[in-house]
Scaffold this active site. Sequence first.
Site, PDB file in Angstrom:
ATOM      1  N   HIS A 110       0.816  -1.219   0.000  1.00  0.00           N
ATOM      2  CA  HIS A 110       0.000   0.000   0.000  1.00  0.00           C
ATOM      3  C   HIS A 110       0.849   1.267   0.000  1.00  0.00           C
ATOM      4  CE1 HIS A 110       0.443  -0.084   4.527  1.00  0.00           C
ATOM      5  NE2 HIS A 110       0.471   1.230   4.334  1.00  0.00           N
ATOM      6  N   ASP A 140       0.122  -7.643   1.691  1.00  0.00           N
ATOM      7  CA  ASP A 140       0.531  -6.239   1.673  1.00  0.00           C
ATOM      8  C   ASP A 140       2.048  -6.094   1.636  1.00  0.00           C
ATOM      9  OD1 ASP A 140       0.184  -3.535   1.509  1.00  0.00           O
ATOM     10  OD2 ASP A 140      -0.288  -3.232   3.623  1.00  0.00           O
ATOM     11  N   SER A 213       4.767   2.480   7.866  1.00  0.00           N
ATOM     12  CA  SER A 213       4.355   1.338   7.047  1.00  0.00           C
ATOM     13  C   SER A 213       5.493   0.860   6.152  1.00  0.00           C
ATOM     14  CB  SER A 213       3.158   1.717   6.168  1.00  0.00           C
ATOM     15  OG  SER A 213       2.005   1.896   6.941  1.00  0.00           O
ATOM     16  N   VAL A 270     -11.183 -26.425  -2.806  1.00  0.00           N
ATOM     17  CA  VAL A 270     -12.364 -26.741  -2.009  1.00  0.00           C
ATOM     18  C   VAL A 270     -12.902 -25.464  -1.384  1.00  0.00           C
ATOM     19  CG1 VAL A 270     -11.742 -29.118  -1.416  1.00  0.00           C
ATOM     20  CG2 VAL A 270     -10.923 -27.234   0.016  1.00  0.00           C
ATOM     21  N   ILE A 272     -14.571 -24.320   2.222  1.00  0.00           N
ATOM     22  CA  ILE A 272     -14.514 -24.900   3.566  1.00  0.00           C
ATOM     23  C   ILE A 272     -15.136 -23.960   4.597  1.00  0.00           C
ATOM     24  CG2 ILE A 272     -12.495 -26.374   3.207  1.00  0.00           C
ATOM     25  CD1 ILE A 272     -10.743 -24.130   4.232  1.00  0.00           C
TER      26      ILE A 272
END
Length: 480
Positions: A110, A140, A213, A270, A272
Site C-alpha cells: 500500500h 501487503d 508502514s 475446495v 470450507i
Amino acid sequence: MHPLRLRMAWMIGLTVMFVLTQALAVAARTPDSFADLAERISPAVVNITTSTTVAGRTGPQGIVPEGSPFEDFFREFQDRGGQGDRPRRSSALGSGFVISEDGFVVTNNHVIEGADEILIEFFGGQELPAEVIGTDPKTDIALLKVEAETALPFVSFGDSDTARVGDWVIAMGNPLGQGFSVSAGIVSARNRALSGTYDDYIQTDAAINRGNSGGPLFNLDGQVIGVNTAILSPNGGSIGIGFSMASNVVTKVVDQLKEFGETRRGWLGVRIQDVTDDVAEAMGLASTSGALVTDVPEGPARDAGMEAGDVIVKFDGRDVTDTRSLVRQVGNTTVGKAVLVVVNRDGKTQTLKVTLGRREEAEGAAVPASQPMDDTTDAPAEVMILGLTISPLDDTLREQLELPASAEGLVVTDVDEVSEAYEKGLRAGDVITEAGQQKVTDIAALEEQIDAAREAGRKSLLLLVRRAGDPRFVALGLDE
C-alpha cells in the site's frame, strides 16, 4: 555450629545464589540501551517517497452548485491558483529496508501501490529511484530494486516463530514524514489476524505511526521478524497497538516475487468452513478440529476424490486445526506438489493424494454455482419443518432464484423468526441440497434423514445450504 543450623544456612545460601543468578540472567537479557543495535542496523532502513499523477478537476465541483452565477468566478480562481483541470502530482511517504547488498528493498504494497515514481532515501542521505519487482496485495508486501554503484548495507530476516510474547523489539522507519526514527517495545501478542486470508501479525506496543508502514520490526539480534503494516487507533496516532506481518510469511512472498515477479500459492480446490460444536455433534465428530468441506468444484481435490462433507484433519503431515490453518498450509505449499490429505468421512478416516494447483490461476476461473443432481418427478406442497417453510425446486423457482436448470433441492420460502434456523442465518431463497450428508431432492428425503438422525441418537441434523451458489453447513436441533 549445630548440624541442623549448618544445613539450614547452606540451604539459605543456595537459595540466595539462585535468586542472584536469575536476576543477573534477566539483567543480561535486558539491554541498558538500544543505541549500539540501532547504530548497527539503521543504515539498512530507508525512507520511501512515492509520486502519483492525479487527474485534475474539470470545475469547482462541491464548492458551488452547477449553473450558479458564481461558477465562473470560482473556476477563474482555481485557474489563477495553478489548478484548473490540469493533472496534479500527489506524494506519499513510507518506510522500507534493504535485504541484499545488490539493492532489493522490502516495503508494504500500500506504500507504493499506483505510484508513478518511487524514490528511496538512505540513512546517509543518498537517494536512488526504485523499480517494482513484484507485489502481493494479500499480505501487503512489495519488493523493490535499486541500482547502486557500491554494495549496500542490508539486514537479514529472523525466525518470527521464535518470537515470544514479552520479547523486546524495536521498530524503525519514517513516522509522519519526520525522517529516521526508532521506537522500542515488546511483542504484545502473536498470530493476530486482521482481514486477510494469509494474515499472521505480530502485535507490538512499539510506537508505529503513519509513515512507519513497510519498515522493519527487529529482535535484539538485529534480525527482521516483522514488517510494520497497520495500527489500531481511534485518532490515527499510535496508542500502543501496532501490527507487523510475521517474517516467516514475508520471506516466502519475497522469495517468490524475486524469482517469478508474482506469488505462486498452492491451491487445493475446495470451499470450507470451521467445524462448530453443533456441526460436530450432528456429524458425530469427537472434536471441532479440522476444516469442513462444503463444496468441491472442478480442481485438484475433486480429481483426488474429495467430497462435500469431508472434514480435513491432516494436510501434508500436519494437523489442521481450523480453516485458517488449512488455507495457510496450502498456500505455503509448492504448486504441483503431491500431498497426502487425511479426511474424516462417515466416521472413518481416509487418505487422499492431491496434486496442488495454483491459486492465482484458479481465482480467475469460474466456479460452478451448483452441481448437477438427480431429476425429481414429484413436487409435494409446501411444508414446515424445523422452523423452515420449504418446497422442492421447480422451473418457476429456479427462474426466480436465477438458478441453473440442473439445480435440485429444497428451497426455503419462509423462516420462522423465533426459530433456531432464523438465528443461524437461514433465509427465504436458500436452497437445501443435503441433509445428514445425503442429497435431498424432495421433502420425503428430508424427513427420512430427520428420522434417521433421531434413531441414531443425534440432537441435530446437518444441512448443506446454498445461497447465490455459496455453500455452507448448518446444524439444526431436532425437536424431541
